[in-house]
Design a protein around this motif. Sequence first.
Motif, mmCIF file in Angstrom:
data_model
loop_
_atom_site.group_PDB
_atom_site.id
_atom_site.type_symbol
_atom_site.label_atom_id
_atom_site.label_comp_id
_atom_site.label_asym_id
_atom_site.label_seq_id
_atom_site.Cartn_x
_atom_site.Cartn_y
_atom_site.Cartn_z
ATOM 1 N N GLY A 172 40.235 31.773 38.039
ATOM 2 C CA GLY A 172 39.418 32.875 37.547
ATOM 3 C C GLY A 172 38.358 33.275 38.555
ATOM 4 O O GLY A 172 38.423 32.895 39.720
ATOM 5 N N ILE A 173 37.399 34.041 38.060
ATOM 6 C CA ILE A 173 36.312 34.517 38.921
ATOM 7 C C ILE A 173 35.065 33.698 38.598
ATOM 8 O O ILE A 173 34.700 33.548 37.432
ATOM 9 C CB ILE A 173 36.052 36.023 38.684
ATOM 10 N N TYR A 174 34.439 33.174 39.640
ATOM 11 C CA TYR A 174 33.279 32.307 39.476
ATOM 12 C C TYR A 174 32.016 32.993 39.994
ATOM 13 O O TYR A 174 32.086 33.932 40.791
ATOM 14 C CB TYR A 174 33.502 30.983 40.239
ATOM 15 N N THR A 175 30.877 32.477 39.554
ATOM 16 C CA THR A 175 29.586 33.017 40.002
ATOM 17 C C THR A 175 29.413 32.830 41.506
ATOM 18 O O THR A 175 28.705 33.590 42.157
ATOM 19 C CB THR A 175 28.423 32.315 39.267
ATOM 20 N N ALA A 176 30.056 31.786 42.054
ATOM 21 C CA ALA A 176 30.048 31.529 43.506
ATOM 22 C C ALA A 176 31.374 30.850 43.822
ATOM 23 O O ALA A 176 32.168 30.579 42.904
ATOM 24 C CB ALA A 176 28.870 30.629 43.862
ATOM 25 N N ASP A 177 31.624 30.555 45.088
ATOM 26 C CA ASP A 177 32.896 29.912 45.452
ATOM 27 C C ASP A 177 32.906 28.471 44.924
ATOM 28 O O ASP A 177 32.134 27.634 45.395
ATOM 29 C CB ASP A 177 33.070 29.934 46.974
ATOM 30 N N LEU A 200 31.346 40.349 44.269
ATOM 31 C CA LEU A 200 32.321 39.254 44.203
ATOM 32 C C LEU A 200 33.528 39.581 45.079
ATOM 33 O O LEU A 200 33.935 40.739 45.210
ATOM 34 C CB LEU A 200 32.743 39.015 42.745
ATOM 35 N N LYS A 201 34.097 38.526 45.693
ATOM 36 C CA LYS A 201 35.095 38.766 46.747
ATOM 37 C C LYS A 201 36.548 38.595 46.294
ATOM 38 O O LYS A 201 37.455 38.712 47.098
ATOM 39 C CB LYS A 201 34.843 37.780 47.914
ATOM 40 N N VAL A 202 36.763 38.326 45.026
ATOM 41 C CA VAL A 202 38.122 37.986 44.578
ATOM 42 C C VAL A 202 39.110 39.142 44.759
ATOM 43 O O VAL A 202 40.294 38.935 44.993
ATOM 44 C CB VAL A 202 38.085 37.559 43.087
ATOM 45 N N MET A 203 38.591 40.346 44.665
ATOM 46 C CA MET A 203 39.455 41.532 44.820
ATOM 47 C C MET A 203 38.664 42.614 45.547
ATOM 48 O O MET A 203 37.449 42.717 45.369
ATOM 49 C CB MET A 203 39.883 42.021 43.439
ATOM 50 N N ASP A 204 39.355 43.417 46.356
ATOM 51 C CA ASP A 204 38.673 44.476 47.111
ATOM 52 C C ASP A 204 37.964 45.441 46.161
ATOM 53 O O ASP A 204 38.498 45.796 45.106
ATOM 54 C CB ASP A 204 39.683 45.266 47.949
ATOM 55 N N THR A 205 36.790 45.891 46.576
ATOM 56 C CA THR A 205 36.003 46.768 45.701
ATOM 57 C C THR A 205 36.735 48.081 45.399
ATOM 58 O O THR A 205 36.645 48.602 44.287
ATOM 59 C CB THR A 205 34.626 47.081 46.324
ATOM 60 N N SER A 206 37.489 48.586 46.383
ATOM 61 C CA SER A 206 38.205 49.855 46.138
ATOM 62 C C SER A 206 39.255 49.667 45.039
ATOM 63 O O SER A 206 39.497 50.579 44.231
ATOM 64 C CB SER A 206 38.855 50.376 47.423
ATOM 65 N N ALA A 207 39.862 48.488 44.980
ATOM 66 C CA ALA A 207 40.862 48.203 43.938
ATOM 67 C C ALA A 207 40.175 48.130 42.575
ATOM 68 O O ALA A 207 40.674 48.683 41.579
ATOM 69 C CB ALA A 207 41.581 46.889 44.236
ATOM 70 N N VAL A 208 39.025 47.476 42.530
ATOM 71 C CA VAL A 208 38.310 47.328 41.255
ATOM 72 C C VAL A 208 37.819 48.701 40.773
ATOM 73 O O VAL A 208 37.915 49.029 39.586
ATOM 74 C CB VAL A 208 37.135 46.327 41.392
ATOM 75 N N ALA A 209 37.343 49.524 41.709
ATOM 76 C CA ALA A 209 36.852 50.858 41.332
ATOM 77 C C ALA A 209 37.989 51.709 40.765
ATOM 78 O O ALA A 209 37.814 52.413 39.764
ATOM 79 C CB ALA A 209 36.218 51.539 42.540
ATOM 80 N N LEU A 210 39.157 51.597 41.365
ATOM 81 C CA LEU A 210 40.320 52.365 40.884
ATOM 82 C C LEU A 210 40.727 51.886 39.477
ATOM 83 O O LEU A 210 40.993 52.702 38.586
ATOM 84 C CB LEU A 210 41.466 52.168 41.883
ATOM 85 N N ALA A 211 40.754 50.570 39.300
ATOM 86 C CA ALA A 211 41.101 50.014 37.988
ATOM 87 C C ALA A 211 40.067 50.446 36.941
ATOM 88 O O ALA A 211 40.418 50.791 35.805
ATOM 89 C CB ALA A 211 41.172 48.492 38.065
#
Length: 244
Positions: A172-177, A200-211
Amino acid sequence: MTKDKSAANTKYKTILFKVSGEALMGKQEFGIDPDTTARIAADIAEAQKLGVRIALMVGGGNIFRGVSLATKGIDRVSADHMGMLATVMNAIAMKMALNASGVEAVVLSAIELTTFCETFTQRGLDEHMKAGRVVVFAGGSGHPFFTSDTPAALRACEMKADAIVKGTQVDGIYTADPKTDPSATRFDTITYSDFLSRGLKVMDTSAVALARDQEIDIVVFSLKEKGGLAKVLQGNATCTTVTV
Ligand code: UDP
């Protein structure tokens, strides 16, 4: 039981499954591990039996990442072309593994490589999905300066997916690594805007913005556990959901 009936019991009905190239290495340091592609294919077969429509976007980091050569002074555009070719190799490997698991699959590439696979078109995507095939997207977006995250989100929009499901090495996504910070805690859910503002670095920001713009959930879960994808679809996995 019909496909549609069983799909009614799952959290999502149409998903874009994003698998990084690194996940295909298994315990190897490089390349494609056939045991791992077989495991992931079996997970997809299991999820498909739940009646869920699945398309797969594979990365290429197990073979080549454009940015790594670009830092050594090589032209970034050409380096990214090589990276996109790496994703095609992975896509062909996943197609073979899916076929071996009894799943009909087709590779649709964003770059023309007609000797090896079909070229992506919306019409082709629709036809293959309608026929119940697992579509494996190759070649990312077909353009440099991206990773395969953003084309994963783009294809999710094009196929009207309910969710982008990203299989990673972490659950999952954590507050830090969590590998470097033992105090890091996992989010069960997080909003798109919170994800973006925390950097957060788990997914590119452009991908998250599109979603976010298309209101497509992003689910991050660990690929390590066999059957994890089906659990995500049944709503009982340890994972993080990025949502509104
Ligand atoms: N790539 C690209 N455009 C895209 C997708 C990928 O240029 O739309 C190239 C880029 O060089 C990238 C490489 O392909 O580093 C492999 O993809 P990615 O880094 O996403 O692989 P992953 O991290 O998922 O294994």
